[in-house]
Design an enzyme around this catalytic site. Structure first.
Site, PDB file in Angstrom:
ATOM      1  N   HIS A 177       0.678  -1.221   0.357  1.00 23.92           N
ATOM      2  CA  HIS A 177       0.326   0.225  -0.167  1.00 23.92           C
ATOM      3  C   HIS A 177       1.180   1.054  -0.347  1.00 23.92           C
ATOM      4  CE1 HIS A 177      -3.698   2.280   0.620  1.00 23.92           C
ATOM      5  NE2 HIS A 177      -2.850   2.927   1.256  1.00 23.92           N
ATOM      6  N   CYS A 178       0.874   1.989  -1.257  1.00 20.68           N
ATOM      7  CA  CYS A 178       1.585   3.093  -1.451  1.00 20.68           C
ATOM      8  C   CYS A 178       0.779   4.138  -0.872  1.00 20.68           C
ATOM      9  CB  CYS A 178       2.397   2.774  -2.457  1.00 20.68           C
ATOM     10  SG  CYS A 178       3.148   4.888  -3.067  1.00 20.68           S
ATOM     11  N   PRO A 179       1.179   5.382   0.025  1.00 23.48           N
ATOM     12  CA  PRO A 179       0.628   6.708   0.651  1.00 23.48           C
ATOM     13  C   PRO A 179       0.836   7.724  -0.186  1.00 23.48           C
ATOM     14  CG  PRO A 179       2.718   5.910   1.842  1.00 23.48           C
ATOM     15  CD  PRO A 179       1.664   4.732   1.050  1.00 23.48           C
TER      16      PRO A 179
END
Length: 309
Positions: free
Chosen positions: A131-133
């Site tokens: 999961h990439c912010p």
């Protein structure tokens, strides 16, 4: 709804704002303080400005596709599933060729092989990488291509802006050495402002450039080895547990080859890349165009596998 919940993540929203602010700030500094003063009477100013803005346009297009595209969420069932007889269901799954399907206790549904649950998105993602912010979304089977393109154009833009800033700085120093003593006093305030913008843009370009190139390399290695970071971590834990349990055995039995998951049949590297970027021309790999993934690897998952519930 799940994607909306994902995009309400405060950290992701802040990273999105910081990303767009950094891009527009870089464009402002390059145009206003680099190209206009240094190439005011030259066609090179127009060429550099057009090329730099084209790179930023592709960067923003790839970023938007990575943000708003479905990463590969496993569909939820319309009705609640009965998990009371998992053992018999597992045997029927293996008989019908559904080996590798697992049960997600959080989503309360069956998920296909290589799917993992994301705590931020609150959904299971097919071939989840992480999961990439910075895109406020998961990197999964269906949007990894756009994420890698975003990394690529960010690195190119960072390198390009560094070259332009260094060249403009050298050009300014040469002009000052040639002497403009009459204008030196009135240009001092703007000179300090320009130098400040140069330094800020250089720091921004170095930080973002190094950061995205490291992730870009990691993404390519993940594709070529056909292992996501989650799968790599699981394999390392399995190897560590296996070596710990076999420490009392002979050295020959303890030095066994690494365990590879059932899906890891060795495919050609080009085939693995095409699974992510599509079967089209390599030139199309650089564009944020929708490409149909190969049918192999089964991206068309229904809510349930082909067995009785």
């Amino acid at each position: 709804m799940a994607s909306l919940r994902c995009r309400r993540d405060p950290c992701g929203v802040i990273c999105l704002i910081l990303t767009y602010f950094s891009v527009f700030y870089a464009d402002y500094v390059v145009i206003q303080y680099v190209l206009i003063p240094a190439y005011a009477d030259s066609v090179w100013g127009t060429l550099h400005g057009s090329l730099f803005n084209l790179i930023l346009l592709l960067l923003l297009a790839c970023h938007s596709k990575a943000v708003f595209s479905d990463p590969g969420m496993v569909p939820l069932p319309d009705t609640a599933l009965d998990f009371s007889d998992l053992r018999s269901q597992s045997s029927r799954m293996n008989e019908r060729g559904c080996e590798g399907w697992t049960v997600c206790s959080r989503c309360e549904t069956y998920r296909p092989p290589r799917a993992h649950h994301c705590r931020v998105c609150q959904r299971c993602i097919r071939r989840m990488d992480h999961h990439c912010p910075w895109i406020n979304n998961c990197v999964g089977e269906l949007n990894q291509k756009y994420f890698i393109q975003f990394l690529f154009y960010t690195g190119i833009a960072s390198l390009y802006s560094m070259v332009l800033v260094v060249w403009a700085w050298v050009w300014r120093i040469r002009n000052e050495r040639e002497g403009d003593a009459d204008k030196e006093g009135e240009e001092t305030p703007s000179k300090h402002l320009i130098v400040a913008h140069y330094i800020i843009l250089l720091v921004e370009s170095v930080l973002f450039g190094v950061f995205v190139m490291v992730i870009f390399y990691d993404q390519l290695i993940s594709i070529i080895t056909d292992e996501t970071p989650i799968e790599q971590m699981k394999n390392r834990l399995m190897i560590r547990d296996r070596s710990a349990s076999s420490s009392s055995l002979s050295a020959a039995s303890s030095q066994q080859p690494p365990h590879h998951p059932p899906h890891a049949t060795r495919k050609p590297k080009l085939a693995l890349l095409r699974e992510v970027f599509g079967r089209g021309s390599v030139f199309c790999w650089l564009l944020p165009l929708h490409s149909s993934p190969p049918s192999l690897g089964g991206i068309s998952y229904s809510t349930l596998p082909d067995y009785d519930v």
